[in-house]
Design a protein around this motif. Structure first.
Motif, mmCIF file in Angstrom:
data_model
loop_
_atom_site.group_PDB
_atom_site.id
_atom_site.type_symbol
_atom_site.label_atom_id
_atom_site.label_comp_id
_atom_site.label_asym_id
_atom_site.label_seq_id
_atom_site.Cartn_x
_atom_site.Cartn_y
_atom_site.Cartn_z
ATOM 1 N N ALA A 58 -1.749 -3.046 -4.812
ATOM 2 C CA ALA A 58 -1.456 -3.793 -3.328
ATOM 3 C C ALA A 58 -1.112 -2.040 -2.773
ATOM 4 N N ALA A 59 -1.373 -0.804 -3.256
ATOM 5 C CA ALA A 59 -1.208 0.550 -2.928
ATOM 6 C C ALA A 59 -3.482 0.483 -2.895
ATOM 7 N N ARG A 60 -3.534 -0.112 -3.805
ATOM 8 C CA ARG A 60 -5.331 0.556 -3.572
ATOM 9 C C ARG A 60 -6.431 -0.404 -2.440
ATOM 10 N N LEU A 61 -5.552 -0.784 -2.745
ATOM 11 C CA LEU A 61 -6.151 -2.216 -1.517
ATOM 12 C C LEU A 61 -6.090 -1.760 -0.119
ATOM 13 N N ALA A 62 -4.936 -1.161 -0.135
ATOM 14 C CA ALA A 62 -4.520 -1.110 1.127
ATOM 15 C C ALA A 62 -5.224 0.515 1.685
ATOM 16 N N VAL A 63 -5.474 1.069 0.896
ATOM 17 C CA VAL A 63 -6.658 2.616 0.434
ATOM 18 C C VAL A 63 -8.130 2.026 0.983
ATOM 19 N N ALA A 64 -8.322 1.012 1.137
ATOM 20 C CA ALA A 64 -10.010 0.228 1.152
ATOM 21 C C ALA A 64 -10.140 -0.026 2.408
ATOM 22 N N GLY A 65 -8.722 -0.281 3.117
ATOM 23 C CA GLY A 65 -9.115 -0.704 4.156
ATOM 24 C C GLY A 65 -8.305 -2.397 4.001
ATOM 25 N N HIS A 66 -7.354 -2.533 3.783
ATOM 26 C CA HIS A 66 -7.268 -4.416 3.273
ATOM 27 C C HIS A 66 -6.146 -4.506 4.010
ATOM 28 N N ARG A 67 -5.666 -5.417 4.301
ATOM 29 C CA ARG A 67 -4.339 -5.628 5.207
ATOM 30 C C ARG A 67 -3.545 -6.078 3.843
ATOM 31 N N VAL A 68 -2.641 -6.157 3.519
ATOM 32 C CA VAL A 68 -1.932 -6.461 2.713
ATOM 33 C C VAL A 68 -0.741 -6.532 2.724
ATOM 34 N N VAL A 69 -0.141 -7.875 2.009
ATOM 35 C CA VAL A 69 1.396 -8.259 2.689
ATOM 36 C C VAL A 69 1.519 -9.216 0.836
ATOM 37 N N VAL A 70 3.303 -8.160 0.734
ATOM 38 C CA VAL A 70 4.109 -8.708 -0.629
ATOM 39 C C VAL A 70 4.570 -9.753 -0.617
ATOM 40 N N TYR A 127 11.877 -4.775 -5.412
ATOM 41 C CA TYR A 127 10.927 -4.722 -6.048
ATOM 42 C C TYR A 127 10.628 -3.627 -7.791
ATOM 43 N N GLY A 128 9.426 -3.979 -8.325
ATOM 44 C CA GLY A 128 9.848 -3.271 -9.465
ATOM 45 C C GLY A 128 9.725 -4.307 -10.807
ATOM 46 N N GLY A 129 9.559 -5.763 -10.218
ATOM 47 C CA GLY A 129 9.762 -6.494 -11.605
ATOM 48 C C GLY A 129 10.622 -6.528 -12.893
ATOM 49 N N LYS A 166 -6.558 8.670 -6.025
ATOM 50 C CA LYS A 166 -6.681 7.371 -5.395
ATOM 51 C C LYS A 166 -6.151 7.240 -3.836
ATOM 52 N N THR A 167 -4.620 6.813 -3.905
ATOM 53 C CA THR A 167 -4.162 6.478 -2.863
ATOM 54 C C THR A 167 -3.081 7.885 -1.177
ATOM 55 N N GLY A 168 -3.507 8.745 -1.878
ATOM 56 C CA GLY A 168 -2.642 10.044 -1.034
ATOM 57 C C GLY A 168 -2.440 11.193 -1.076
ATOM 58 N N VAL A 191 6.330 4.324 -6.372
ATOM 59 C CA VAL A 191 5.174 3.034 -5.931
ATOM 60 C C VAL A 191 5.359 2.410 -4.602
ATOM 61 N N TYR A 192 6.775 2.119 -4.718
ATOM 62 C CA TYR A 192 6.788 1.365 -3.554
ATOM 63 C C TYR A 192 6.720 2.037 -2.596
ATOM 64 N N GLU A 193 7.394 3.389 -2.295
ATOM 65 C CA GLU A 193 6.780 4.443 -1.381
ATOM 66 C C GLU A 193 5.703 4.408 -1.080
ATOM 67 N N ARG A 194 4.599 4.503 -1.811
ATOM 68 C CA ARG A 194 3.676 4.900 -2.038
ATOM 69 C C ARG A 194 3.253 3.730 -1.071
ATOM 70 N N CYS A 195 2.816 2.569 -1.590
ATOM 71 C CA CYS A 195 3.081 1.344 -0.559
ATOM 72 C C CYS A 195 2.655 0.849 0.388
ATOM 73 N N VAL A 196 4.299 1.765 0.982
ATOM 74 C CA VAL A 196 4.866 1.676 2.495
ATOM 75 C C VAL A 196 4.147 2.604 2.490
ATOM 76 N N ALA A 197 3.705 3.839 2.841
ATOM 77 C CA ALA A 197 3.312 4.704 3.380
ATOM 78 C C ALA A 197 1.520 4.450 3.904
ATOM 79 N N ARG A 198 1.368 3.780 3.118
ATOM 80 C CA ARG A 198 -0.100 3.113 2.987
ATOM 81 C C ARG A 198 -0.337 1.726 3.775
ATOM 82 N N ARG A 199 1.302 1.555 4.159
ATOM 83 C CA ARG A 199 1.142 0.384 5.679
ATOM 84 C C ARG A 199 1.408 -1.218 4.239
ATOM 85 N N VAL A 200 1.151 -1.202 3.407
ATOM 86 C CA VAL A 200 1.460 -2.639 2.806
ATOM 87 C C VAL A 200 3.050 -3.431 2.852
ATOM 88 N N GLU A 201 2.349 -3.920 3.626
ATOM 89 C CA GLU A 201 3.951 -4.814 4.573
ATOM 90 C C GLU A 201 5.177 -5.591 2.774
#
Length: 497
Positions: A17-29, A36-38, A69-71, A238-248
């Motif tokens: 999710a983090a990598r895809l968001a950086v690539a410009g995709h709109r990502v919703v988990v 989080y965390g599995g 790669k994500t920030g 990792v979760y906070e990095r996702c949120v910072a990259r605007r992953v929902e």
């Protein structure tokens, strides 16, 4: 760029999710649980804190790469990594103990010679040289590239350069890890040391390929690391990095189906009836869970790698102890089984059950954040057990008895304990019987390879421990990188260079 629906908030799914968001995709988990965390969870009680999943981080370069790669903030700016030294202490069945230095071949050779006798260190050192050759031969196809279409090359070729073994008039080479131990290490304690790495991943050394030698090699070459505050802190970062990259993130959202149109995945359906459209769907779930989401079999099969279904689970016992952590205690102690044959038969035989004296891994982090004060200690015991096993109080008492070999006076210090069974792992991960996936390995007719990250349904990808390249924290991060590359660059993606 496209809309991407990610099912599950495990480590591999969040890495993708983090990598895809950086690539410009709109990502919703969409995550059915409240967090989080599995499998990377935390248990807290009375000021004590425990990791209930992995306790150590091998190969931290995977997550360093994710954060680069994500920030702008590197991994070390988000968590505190501590190299564990000694890497491990081993208590063998007949009472011998040895501390193995972290990432030091010379130190390990010396320690083994002093503890086990002259020559033992050299045999282990020579083994590590051969294991490195297996690592060099398999690293890219098993970890850094999407699963090859001609994966059978990996299945048929044994990358470990075993030493010829003469027996009567025949010359043979080791094809299993147990044979490597018996023929090349030639000491039951070294064999136990070798096989413990397979056992920790739920692998039977009697059938695991010789290529499983890469498991102890990875630990030796890249070190063993602890995340201050527990591995759960890595999941938080990792979760906070996702949120910072605007992953929902949508928690408490159970996905009940994958929407298909013209043979392509076009979204997900939630338990409340809502349908979320998507250009791509990334599923970070176990095969059994995915079966319920997709009509028919979306995962590769037939002449391709079918998903692994079934593996051992874990029993984890969390100990709250009175009295502080003594000086000189190892972070990780492996107390080896008194009867390895009985243990393996109970784990992998036709009638699975609990061993009378299992191998127990004792985790005692030097981390004040885990206990309510210096006068207390938080300890975690971990045992590989059959998936779906019902654990009795007598079983737990047996584990405590084994652990006393590493923690003298354990029962006198015990305030309380909590038990995490395969049923708890099943609840957290939706894996049948609480099974824990093993990392992908070459040879063994492909039996330890994992299903490709692509599926038979265009637009649907799989990520995490049940997909290529298999289980473990580093492998989960690698699967996220592979799925991201396949979506961003398309089928021509061949992995990092």
């Amino acid at each position: 760029m496209g809309r991407i629906a990610v099912i599950g908030a495990g480590m591999g799914a969040m890495a993708a999710a983090a990598r895809l968001a950086v690539a410009g995709h709109r990502v919703v988990v969409y995550e059915r649980a409240a967090t989080y965390g599995g499998a990377v969870r935390r248990f807290e009680r009375d000021g004590f804190t425990f990791d209930t999943g992995p306790g150590l981080l091998p190969l931290p370069a995977v997550y360093r790469d994710l954060f680069v790669k994500t920030g702008k903030e590197p991994l070390e700016a988000c968590v505190e990594l501590v190299q564990v030294d000694p890497s491990s202490r081993h208590v063998f069945a007949e009472g011998t103990e040895v501390d193995l230095p972290n990432a030091s071949r010379a130190g390990v050779v010396t320690a083994l010679d002093e503890a086990l006798g002259a020559g033992a260190g050299a045999r282990w050192g020579d083994f590590l040289v051969r294991a490195r050759e297996a690592w060099d031969r398999t690293r890219r196809p098993l970890l850094e590239e999407p699963l090859w279409p001609n994966w059978s090359v990996l299945a048929e070729r044994e990358p470990y350069p075993s030493v010829p073994h003469k027996k009567l008039l025949r010359t043979r080479r080791a094809t299993t890890l147990a044979e490597v131990g018996a023929w090349e290490l030639r000491d039951p304690r070294l064999t136990a040391l070798l096989e413990s790495h397979a056992l920790a991943h739920g692998l039977d050394p009697r059938v695991a390929p010789a290529s499983a030698a890469v498991l102890p090699y990875m630990e030796h070459a890249f070190g063993t690391w602890y995340v201050r505050g527990g591995i759960r802190e890595l999941a938080r970062a990792v979760y906070e990095r996702c949120v910072a990259r605007r992953v929902e993130f949508v928690f408490g959202a159970e996905v009940t189906g994958i929407v298909e149109k013209d043979g392509r995945a076009t979204g997900v359906e939630l338990a409340d009836g809502e349908v979320a459209d998507a250009d791509f769907v990334v599923a970070g779930v176990a095969p059994g869970a995915l079966d319920t989401l997709v009509p028919g079999t979306a995962l590769r099969g037939g002449d391709e790698i079918a998903p692994q279904r079934g593996a051992p689970s874990r029993l984890t016992v969390l100990l709250a102890l009175r009295g502080g952590r003594p000086e000189g205690v190892a972070h990780r102690t492996v107390v080896h089984a008194a009867d390895r044959t009985e243990e393996l038969d109970r784990l992998f035989g036709e009638r699975p059950g609990f061993s009378s004296s299992p191998t127990v891994t004792v985790s005692r982090p030097d981390d004040p954040a885990l206990a309510p004060g210096a006068e207390h200690e938080a300890v975690t015991l971990s045992v590989t057990v059959p998936s779906g096993l019902s654990v009795s109080e007598a079983d737990v008492e047996g584990v405590l008895g084994v652990a006393e070999r590493a923690i003298p006076g354990l029962r006198d210090r015990l305030l309380w304990h909590e038990v995490r069974t395969p049923a708890d792992f099943a609840e957290e991960t939706a894996a049948d019987g609480g099974a824990v996936p093993a990392p992908a390995l070459a040879a063994a007719d492909g039996g330890l390879l994992h299903a490709s990250n692509t599926t038979r349904m265009p637009g649907l990808f799989v990520v995490g421990g049940w997909a290529h390249p298999g289980g473990g924290l580093p492998h989960a991060g690698m699967s996220g990188a592979l799925v991201s590359g396949l979506i961003v660059e398309g089928p021509q993606f061949r992995g990092s260079q």
